[in-house]
Every structure is written in C-alpha cells, then in structure tokens.
Design a protein around this motif. Sequence first.
Motif, short mmCIF file in Angstrom:
data_model
loop_
_atom_site.label_atom_id
_atom_site.label_comp_id
_atom_site.label_asym_id
_atom_site.label_seq_id
_atom_site.Cartn_x
_atom_site.Cartn_y
_atom_site.Cartn_z
N MET A 22 -4.18 8.77 5.04
CA MET A 22 -4.13 7.49 4.25
C MET A 22 -2.78 7.10 3.51
O MET A 22 -2.09 8.05 3.33
N MET A 23 -2.63 5.71 3.47
CA MET A 23 -1.32 5.42 2.84
C MET A 23 -1.52 5.10 1.24
O MET A 23 -2.83 4.66 0.87
N GLU A 24 -0.51 5.10 0.64
CA GLU A 24 -0.75 4.44 -0.87
C GLU A 24 -0.39 2.98 -0.79
O GLU A 24 0.82 2.69 -0.15
N LEU A 25 -1.28 2.36 -1.18
CA LEU A 25 -1.06 0.69 -0.91
C LEU A 25 -0.70 0.21 -2.14
O LEU A 25 -1.12 0.39 -3.26
N ASP A 26 0.51 -0.69 -2.12
CA ASP A 26 0.95 -1.20 -3.04
C ASP A 26 0.24 -2.81 -3.34
O ASP A 26 0.27 -3.53 -2.36
N LEU A 27 -0.54 -3.05 -4.39
CA LEU A 27 -1.32 -4.16 -4.45
C LEU A 27 -0.47 -5.40 -4.30
O LEU A 27 -1.04 -6.48 -3.83
N ASP A 28 0.64 -5.35 -4.86
CA ASP A 28 1.80 -6.64 -4.44
C ASP A 28 1.92 -6.86 -3.16
O ASP A 28 1.98 -8.03 -2.72
N ASP A 29 1.97 -5.72 -2.26
CA ASP A 29 1.75 -6.19 -0.73
C ASP A 29 0.74 -6.80 -0.37
O ASP A 29 0.74 -7.78 0.51
N PHE A 30 -0.51 -6.53 -0.88
CA PHE A 30 -1.77 -7.31 -0.78
C PHE A 30 -1.74 -8.67 -1.10
O PHE A 30 -2.02 -9.50 -0.19
N THR A 31 -1.21 -8.72 -2.30
CA THR A 31 -1.03 -10.17 -2.79
C THR A 31 -0.17 -11.24 -1.90
O THR A 31 -0.29 -12.38 -1.78
N THR A 32 1.00 -10.61 -1.44
CA THR A 32 1.95 -11.25 -0.49
C THR A 32 1.06 -11.67 0.81
O THR A 32 1.28 -12.59 1.22
N ALA A 33 0.24 -10.74 1.44
CA ALA A 33 -0.36 -10.97 2.70
C ALA A 33 -1.43 -11.95 2.38
O ALA A 33 -1.73 -12.76 3.26
N HIS A 78 -8.40 -11.79 -6.59
CA HIS A 78 -8.72 -11.23 -7.86
C HIS A 78 -8.11 -9.57 -7.95
O HIS A 78 -7.73 -8.95 -6.85
N TYR A 79 -8.26 -9.17 -9.08
CA TYR A 79 -7.59 -7.87 -9.44
C TYR A 79 -8.63 -7.18 -10.36
O TYR A 79 -9.07 -7.71 -11.18
N GLY A 80 -8.68 -5.75 -9.86
CA GLY A 80 -9.62 -5.00 -10.74
C GLY A 80 -8.74 -4.27 -11.79
O GLY A 80 -7.43 -4.59 -11.84
N PRO A 81 -9.34 -3.50 -12.64
CA PRO A 81 -8.53 -2.88 -13.72
C PRO A 81 -7.50 -1.74 -13.44
O PRO A 81 -7.86 -1.22 -12.10
N THR A 82 -6.43 -1.59 -13.76
CA THR A 82 -5.61 -0.71 -13.55
C THR A 82 -6.05 0.84 -13.89
O THR A 82 -6.66 1.07 -14.93
N CYS A 83 -6.12 1.58 -12.89
CA CYS A 83 -6.68 2.97 -13.14
C CYS A 83 -6.35 3.65 -11.94
O CYS A 83 -5.36 3.41 -11.13
N SER A 84 -6.75 4.94 -11.74
CA SER A 84 -6.22 5.85 -10.71
C SER A 84 -6.56 5.35 -9.15
O SER A 84 -5.78 5.83 -8.27
N LYS A 85 -7.42 4.39 -9.16
CA LYS A 85 -7.58 3.74 -7.58
C LYS A 85 -7.91 2.20 -8.07
O LYS A 85 -9.20 1.89 -7.62
N VAL A 94 -9.34 -4.12 -1.15
CA VAL A 94 -8.44 -2.91 -0.82
C VAL A 94 -8.31 -2.07 -2.23
O VAL A 94 -8.33 -2.60 -3.42
N TRP A 95 -8.14 -0.78 -2.14
CA TRP A 95 -7.72 0.07 -2.93
C TRP A 95 -6.42 0.64 -2.88
O TRP A 95 -6.02 0.59 -1.63
N THR A 96 -5.72 1.17 -3.92
CA THR A 96 -4.21 1.81 -3.77
C THR A 96 -4.49 2.98 -2.80
O THR A 96 -3.32 3.39 -2.46
N SER A 97 -5.60 3.73 -2.67
CA SER A 97 -5.75 4.88 -1.89
C SER A 97 -5.53 4.55 -0.38
O SER A 97 -5.47 5.55 0.38
N GLY A 98 -5.68 3.20 -0.04
CA GLY A 98 -5.51 2.55 1.28
C GLY A 98 -6.77 2.47 1.97
O GLY A 98 -6.75 2.06 3.20
N GLU A 99 -7.74 2.65 1.17
CA GLU A 99 -9.18 2.25 1.72
C GLU A 99 -9.20 0.78 1.81
O GLU A 99 -8.75 0.17 0.59
N ALA A 100 -10.15 0.17 2.56
CA ALA A 100 -10.53 -1.25 2.30
C ALA A 100 -11.77 -1.40 2.95
O ALA A 100 -12.51 -0.70 3.86
N ASP A 101 -12.56 -2.42 2.27
CA ASP A 101 -13.94 -2.82 3.03
C ASP A 101 -13.66 -4.37 3.16
O ASP A 101 -13.26 -5.22 2.15
#
Length: 104
Positions: free
Chosen positions: A1-12, A30-37, A55-62
């Motif tokens: 899995m990749m480490e996803l930058d949430l800024d990339d998600f926002t741009t998309a 929307h953004y969730g709280p800043t945490c480990s994931k 999407v999560w910063t872990s690279g997972e998405a639903d």
Amino acid sequence: MMELDLDDFTTAVAARGAQWQAAGVQWQLHYGPTCSKSSAWVECTTARHLAQLIVWTSGEADLEVGDISTGAITITRYEMSNAAELTACFDTLTQWLTDPTPPA
C-alpha cells in the motif's frame, strides 16, 4: 500500500468538481481528525445516487454508492499502491454519478 497525502486527494476532488457540477452532481469535501490513520472523504448526491469515497493516509479507500430508487448499496474497497489507483477510484465514482449504466 501507499502512503496517501490527503492534499493529493483534495486536488483530485477539485479537479473533478467542475465536471460533477456540470453533470448535476452536488458534492462536499470533508476531513477527519489528524491521527495515525487520517482520512478525508467526498460525499456526492445526484437524483439517482448517494455516494461517498473515503480515503485514509494508509492508502485504503472505500467507495459506497446507494441507489435512491431501490435502496441498494454497493461498497468497493481499495488498497492503493500508487497514484494511478486513486485516479481509478475517481473514475469509478464519476461513472456511477454520471453514466446512465454505472459499473456492475
């Protein structure tokens, strides 16, 4: 899995926003709280569907898509390993929202 930058998600999301609006899609980011994931998600509404791509910063998405007329819900889970897979998630979401015959 990749480490996803949430800024990339926002741009998309922003890149798809005009296309979605032209097709009659209402959407909200929307953004969730800043945490480990940490996570971010976009909620979309059309006359036919309610959808959420989270999407999560872990690279997972639903991707969850509900058909308003039938109540049926389709859930697709992704484990992304590169940026092209994020694009594929958005392509699938856009197809659900704008195509009269969305993915099976």
